[in-house]
Each structure stands twice: as structure tokens, then as C-alpha cells.
Design a protein around this motif. Sequence first.
Motif, PDB file in Angstrom:
ATOM      1  N   GLU A 298      -1.237   7.205  -1.293  1.00  0.00           N
ATOM      2  CA  GLU A 298      -2.290   7.638  -2.232  1.00  0.00           C
ATOM      3  C   GLU A 298      -3.398   6.589  -2.412  1.00  0.00           C
ATOM      4  OE1 GLU A 298      -0.057   6.280  -6.357  1.00  0.00           O
ATOM      5  OE2 GLU A 298       0.442   8.189  -5.429  1.00  0.00           O
ATOM      6  N   ASP A 299      -3.156   5.352  -1.991  1.00  0.00           N
ATOM      7  CA  ASP A 299      -4.165   4.294  -2.123  1.00  0.00           C
ATOM      8  C   ASP A 299      -5.287   4.429  -1.099  1.00  0.00           C
ATOM      9  OD1 ASP A 299      -2.650   3.159  -4.149  1.00  0.00           O
ATOM     10  OD2 ASP A 299      -1.555   1.850  -2.769  1.00  0.00           O
TER      11      ASP A 299
ATOM     12  N   LEU B 181       0.816  -1.218   0.000  1.00  0.00           N
ATOM     13  CA  LEU B 181       0.000   0.000   0.000  1.00  0.00           C
ATOM     14  C   LEU B 181       0.851   1.270   0.000  1.00  0.00           C
ATOM     15  CD1 LEU B 181      -2.893  -0.744   2.527  1.00  0.00           C
ATOM     16  CD2 LEU B 181      -3.103  -0.357   0.085  1.00  0.00           C
ATOM     17  N   ASN B 182       0.377   2.241  -0.754  1.00  0.00           N
ATOM     18  CA  ASN B 182       0.992   3.570  -0.750  1.00  0.00           C
ATOM     19  C   ASN B 182       0.023   4.554  -0.113  1.00  0.00           C
ATOM     20  OD1 ASN B 182       3.400   2.834  -2.056  1.00  0.00           O
ATOM     21  ND2 ASN B 182       2.391   2.929  -4.037  1.00  0.00           N
TER      22      ASN B 182
ATOM     23  N   CYS C 279      -9.692   1.479   0.709  1.00  0.00           N
ATOM     24  CA  CYS C 279      -8.437   1.495  -0.040  1.00  0.00           C
ATOM     25  C   CYS C 279      -8.438   0.338  -1.036  1.00  0.00           C
ATOM     26  CB  CYS C 279      -7.227   1.453   0.875  1.00  0.00           C
ATOM     27  SG  CYS C 279      -7.144   0.057   1.996  1.00  0.00           S
TER      28      CYS C 279
ATOM     29  N   GLU D 228      -7.043  -6.549  -8.232  1.00  0.00           N
ATOM     30  CA  GLU D 228      -7.317  -5.429  -7.340  1.00  0.00           C
ATOM     31  C   GLU D 228      -8.696  -5.603  -6.717  1.00  0.00           C
ATOM     32  OE1 GLU D 228      -6.947  -1.734  -9.426  1.00  0.00           O
ATOM     33  OE2 GLU D 228      -4.792  -1.636  -9.071  1.00  0.00           O
TER      34      GLU D 228
END
Length: 193
Positions: free
Chosen positions: A61-62, A58-59, A70, A79
Motif C-alpha cells: 500500500e506504500d 515497505l508494504n 512511495c 518519513e
Amino acid sequence: MKSPVRRIRKIKTTIPVNETYSDDEMERLRDSCTEIRDLAMIDLLSSTGMRVGELVLLNREDIDFNERECIVLGKGDKERIVYFDARTKLHLQEYLNSRKDDNPALFVGFRAPHERLEIGGVEVRIRKLGRNIGVKKCHPHKFRRTMATVAIDKGMPIEQVLKLLGHEKIDTTLHYAMVKQSNVKNAHRKYIG
């Protein structure tokens, strides 16, 4: 030629019961966190039911804080959207506000250069937290099983739990969720008498 192996019968083995965290253990784990990162990590794992491999990918921005969701990249590069609760939102925001680095990763190490946490790092940290409070078999995957079990116990349809966990087949989801005996008893009284 006939195979001599075909006469061998399968050995029946006992299926171990996969354990989940009790409410008491979950609260003690949360209380034992001295770092906001660990608290945010535990909350995210327990409220979303995501795999530890999905967590480390995870980043920042996610994360969609408005929708409390998310997008995670699951097995087979699929995804899916997972959802988290209000407590997780608050702890995640507090953790992100406390960070001084510019790494896009959601969870990073404490020491500079603040690299992205890896699966092993998360496992070691959670095992250490569990040891500190005396919880046996403390690992990230147990949060996933606990979330599935709690969801089913509270009446969430199995098809929706399957979607949340990112499973293809219901059989896989059923391996995760341990139905509590008290719920079986109550259901029997409700439906049968």
C-alpha cells in the motif's frame, strides 16, 4: 594533573573511495535476474536510492504507481517520499501480479509462508547475483551511492539529492556522491577556460 594524551597527534589516514556500479554492471545485474522479484528489487533500489532497511519495511500500500513514488520510513523514524522510474513501475507491477500470497509486505521470500524479506536476505541475494556475473563488492548500499553519483553527474542540485537520500547535512551527501573526473574537466573548460 595534565593529560599525557593531549600531546598525541592525530594520524592521517587515507579515505577509501566508495565504489559505484558502472552502467555495464547495472545492466549485467538486471540481465542475470531469473526472478522478477530480484529485478524489481534492484530497480527500486537503484532508482530511488533508498536504504535496504527502508526497502524491507515497505508494504504494498506504500507504493503509488500513478505518481511513481512511495513513502519510506528512514533513520530517526522520519518519513520521506522517494520516486522511481517507469522501468521500476513495470517490474514492480509484474512482480506484484505474479504473487499468490496475501502478505502486505512489498518483498517476501520465495517459499511458503512467504514472510517479509529481511535486510540479511536482501544482502545475501544481491551478493549472490553479483558473484554470478563477477561483480566484486556487490551489496544494496552501492545502489544508493550509484544513484547519488549519477544524479549529481547529470546536474541535479546537491540540495535535491540530499532530500532524496534523506540526509540532514550536505557533508553526508558529499561522502556518497563521487564526482567523475571527466565532469570536473568539462566544468573547468566551461567556467574557467
